[in-house]
Design an enzyme around this catalytic site. Structure first.
Site, mmCIF file in Angstrom:
data_model
loop_
_atom_site.group_PDB
_atom_site.id
_atom_site.type_symbol
_atom_site.label_atom_id
_atom_site.label_comp_id
_atom_site.label_asym_id
_atom_site.label_seq_id
_atom_site.Cartn_x
_atom_site.Cartn_y
_atom_site.Cartn_z
ATOM 1 N N ASN A 195 -7.889 0.279 3.178
ATOM 2 C CA ASN A 195 -6.730 0.251 2.300
ATOM 3 C C ASN A 195 -6.448 -1.185 1.868
ATOM 4 O O ASN A 195 -6.278 -2.070 2.713
ATOM 5 C CB ASN A 195 -5.480 0.777 3.008
ATOM 6 N N GLU A 196 -6.428 -1.411 0.571
ATOM 7 C CA GLU A 196 -5.996 -2.696 0.006
ATOM 8 C C GLU A 196 -6.636 -3.889 0.715
ATOM 9 O O GLU A 196 -5.923 -4.718 1.324
ATOM 10 C CB GLU A 196 -4.463 -2.788 0.035
ATOM 11 N N ARG A 230 -2.074 11.563 3.262
ATOM 12 C CA ARG A 230 -2.971 10.443 3.548
ATOM 13 C C ARG A 230 -2.363 9.613 4.669
ATOM 14 O O ARG A 230 -1.216 9.162 4.562
ATOM 15 C CB ARG A 230 -3.146 9.598 2.280
ATOM 16 N N GLU A 267 -1.535 5.357 -3.669
ATOM 17 C CA GLU A 267 -0.181 4.885 -3.341
ATOM 18 C C GLU A 267 0.556 4.569 -4.627
ATOM 19 O O GLU A 267 0.000 3.933 -5.532
ATOM 20 C CB GLU A 267 -0.200 3.593 -2.514
ATOM 21 N N TYR A 271 1.939 -0.600 -7.929
ATOM 22 C CA TYR A 271 3.394 -0.746 -7.849
ATOM 23 C C TYR A 271 3.982 -1.454 -9.061
ATOM 24 O O TYR A 271 5.005 -1.041 -9.586
ATOM 25 C CB TYR A 271 3.774 -1.498 -6.563
ATOM 26 N N ASN A 280 -4.038 1.977 -5.812
ATOM 27 C CA ASN A 280 -2.641 1.824 -5.381
ATOM 28 C C ASN A 280 -1.948 0.949 -6.408
ATOM 29 O O ASN A 280 -2.441 -0.134 -6.730
ATOM 30 C CB ASN A 280 -2.559 1.127 -4.020
ATOM 31 N N GLU A 306 8.098 -1.871 6.939
ATOM 32 C CA GLU A 306 7.494 -2.468 5.739
ATOM 33 C C GLU A 306 7.004 -3.889 6.069
ATOM 34 O O GLU A 306 7.466 -4.882 5.517
ATOM 35 C CB GLU A 306 8.498 -2.413 4.574
ATOM 36 N N TRP A 307 6.096 -3.962 7.023
ATOM 37 C CA TRP A 307 5.373 -5.194 7.335
ATOM 38 C C TRP A 307 6.329 -6.383 7.521
ATOM 39 O O TRP A 307 7.289 -6.282 8.259
ATOM 40 C CB TRP A 307 4.297 -5.436 6.268
ATOM 41 N N HIS A 344 -6.097 0.337 7.773
ATOM 42 C CA HIS A 344 -4.909 -0.055 7.013
ATOM 43 C C HIS A 344 -4.291 -1.257 7.740
ATOM 44 O O HIS A 344 -3.213 -1.166 8.317
ATOM 45 C CB HIS A 344 -3.948 1.127 6.902
ATOM 46 N N GLN A 370 2.775 1.508 10.608
ATOM 47 C CA GLN A 370 4.096 1.612 9.988
ATOM 48 C C GLN A 370 4.920 2.780 10.512
ATOM 49 O O GLN A 370 6.137 2.787 10.356
ATOM 50 C CB GLN A 370 3.937 1.712 8.471
ATOM 51 N N TRP A 410 3.974 6.842 -2.101
ATOM 52 C CA TRP A 410 4.266 5.949 -0.974
ATOM 53 C C TRP A 410 5.767 5.821 -0.894
ATOM 54 O O TRP A 410 6.362 5.299 -1.820
ATOM 55 C CB TRP A 410 3.630 4.568 -1.153
#
Ligand code: IFM
Length: 476
Positions: free
Chosen positions: A169-170, A81, A376, A301, A299, A430-431, A125, A24, A423
């Site tokens: 990660n995730e 991180r 995150e 959101y 993480n 952003e992907w 990640h 990213q 984050w």
């Protein structure tokens, strides 16, 4: 007279961090021996990312890392991180390491340490070397073995100076968005492959943890960062409760089951039995995955709201994970996803700090005695500089205030939360959404790569310096 507001104050050792990931932010995708990862391939495939955007340049962190670390120090961060690009340090995903790749991360770590910032390394990640995907990717067992080798390489190179380690990660996104709904790289849409991927990511975590432990000083901490969902039923109707259970297993139990308890939930195995027979879970795998950990990263959101529904074969799913007619939830076609009421961020994600409190309390119970970190949390907004070049983002300040207050409440309620990583440090790729969604506390002008701390960064600095949340209006 208005009631005096009780200050929200954190323990003195609490870490005030920010997080990023390699693809990213780094750019420099063809430099110093790096080879393509699945995200290079995916983002260069027409139609896969907004506007065809890629991480080729990103925010040029590979070349600007010294300035970026200086900025982190100015912003009062005590922890940072970041993730390692596997393709940079072991280009084909197997065999010897590339020294120049390792040197980049060693220099970054040394720069952080010189500024008094604690590095936290994430090994994976989402950016699998493309050669490993060509050999079958995460649905294949060998990828987990390759990950263990890679973990050892990085542990050897940085274990003397990095104390905080995160294996994955995730993994939910890697398995179910990467191989199920296909909105993430490598873009496959095969429910069986997504469950196989989940198991091999679990195995990679376990084998990687053992490999790190074998090569690093015992003082180092090994963790994993899960985007565990806070799954809420739309009603107390038994059918809605069953739907919530199903999604909880597919979002959470599929990872924390084997990682923390050494078993997949029986309810998950039963609910997915028409999709897969789980025969790729070999003798010894669950023990290999169930390594004692030193910490757990969470993480968060937004919460997930579900109910029972009639099967619907097509149409986008309102689960907040991108539009695809393929489901990231194998065996759960009869579950409906709903938007949680309330204000939303630019991602369309409802703002609900109670979810973060619930998540922390749940994992306090799920993993008693394990220190927790929020690895995150943050929000995307349509930030723009004002005529004076300043970037005001009061919504993000309110978001951070609300969520950090929720963390503090969880600590008061007995949770052992040791730190928080916002984050993200700066706006980035952003992907599948490309550069359109700005999560940064620091604004990046993508034309010039100039960095400008937003007002939220100044607010966060004050929080980090004093250990107490400033009022939401403080940095405006
Ligand atoms: O940008 C991502 C990050 O890479 C992983 N967690 C969620 C963030 C926001 O979508």
């Amino acid at each position: 007279m208005p009631e005096p507001v009780t200050p929200v104050t954190f323990p003195p050792a609490f870490l005030w961090g920010a997080a990023t990931s390699a693809y990213q932010i780094e750019g420099a995708v063809r430099e110093d021996g790096r080879t393509p990862s699945i995200w290079d391939t995916f983002s260069h495939t027409p139609g896969k990312t907004a506007g065809g955007e890629t991480g080729d340049i990103a925010v040029e962190h590979y070349h600007r890392y010294r300035d970026d670390v200086a900025l982190m120090a100015e912003l009062g961060l005590t922890a940072y991180r970041f993730s390692i690009s596997w393709s940079r340090v072991q280009p084909t995903g197997r065999g010897p390491a590339v020294q120049r790749g390792l040197d980049f991360y060693r220099n970054l770590v040394d720069e952080l340490l010189a500024h008094g910032i604690k590095p936290a390394v994430t090994l994976y990640h989402w950016d699998l070397p493309q050669e490993l995907e060509d050999a079958g990717g995460w649905p294949e067992r060998d990828t987990a073995l390759r990950f263990a080798e890679y973990a050892q390489i990085v542990g050897d190179a940085l274990g003397d100076r990095v104390e905080q380690w995160i294996t994955l990660n995730e993994p939910w996104c890697s398995a179910f968005l990467g191989y199920g709904s296909g909105v993430h790289a490598p873009g496959r849409t095969d429910p069986v492959a997504s469950l196989r991927a989940a198991h091999h990511l679990n195995l990679a975590h376990g084998l990687g943890t053992s490999a790190l432990r074998a090569t690093m000083p015992a003082r180092n901490s090994v963790a994993v960062s899960l985007n565990s969902s806070v799954v809420r039923p739309l009603s107390q109707d038994p059918a809605d409760l069953a739907a919530a259970r199903r999604i909880d297993d597919l979002a959470n139990g599929v990872f924390h089951g084997p990682m923390l308890h050494g078993a997949y939930p029986e309810t998950l195995l039963a609910a997915t039995s028409s999709v897969t027979d789980w025969s790729y879970v070999l003798d010894g795998d669950l023990a290999a995955i169930n390594q004692p950990l030193d910490a757990l990263g969470l993480n968060y959101y937004t919460p997930t709201l579900v109910s029972a529904a009639a099967a619907s074969a097509d149409g986008p799913r309102a689960d907040g994970h991108g539009a695809s007619s393929f489901s990231p939830w194998p065996g759960a076609d009869d579950v409906a996803f709903h938007q949680t009421p309330g204000e939303r961020t630019e991602m369309g994600w409802t703002i609900d700090p109670t979810g973060l409190h619930d998540l922390i309390m749940r994992y306090s119970g799920e993993a008693p005695g394990l220190p927790l970190y929020v690895t995150e949390n943050g929000a995307a907004y349509d930030d723009k500089p004002d005529p004076d070049g300043r970037v005001h983002d009061p919504e993000r300040i309110a978001y951070l205030h609300g969520h950090l207050s929720a963390v503090r409440r969880a600590i008061t309620d007995g949770a052992d939360v040791r730190g928080y990583y916002l984050w993200s440090l700066m706006d980035n790729f952003e992907w599948a959404y490309g550069y359109g969604k700005r999560f940064g506390a620091v604004y990046v002008d993508y034309a010039t790569q100039a960095r400008t701390p937003k007002s939220s960064a100044l607010w966060y600095r004050q929080a980090a310096r004093t250990g107490t949340l400033p009022p939401v209006t403080a940095a405006e």
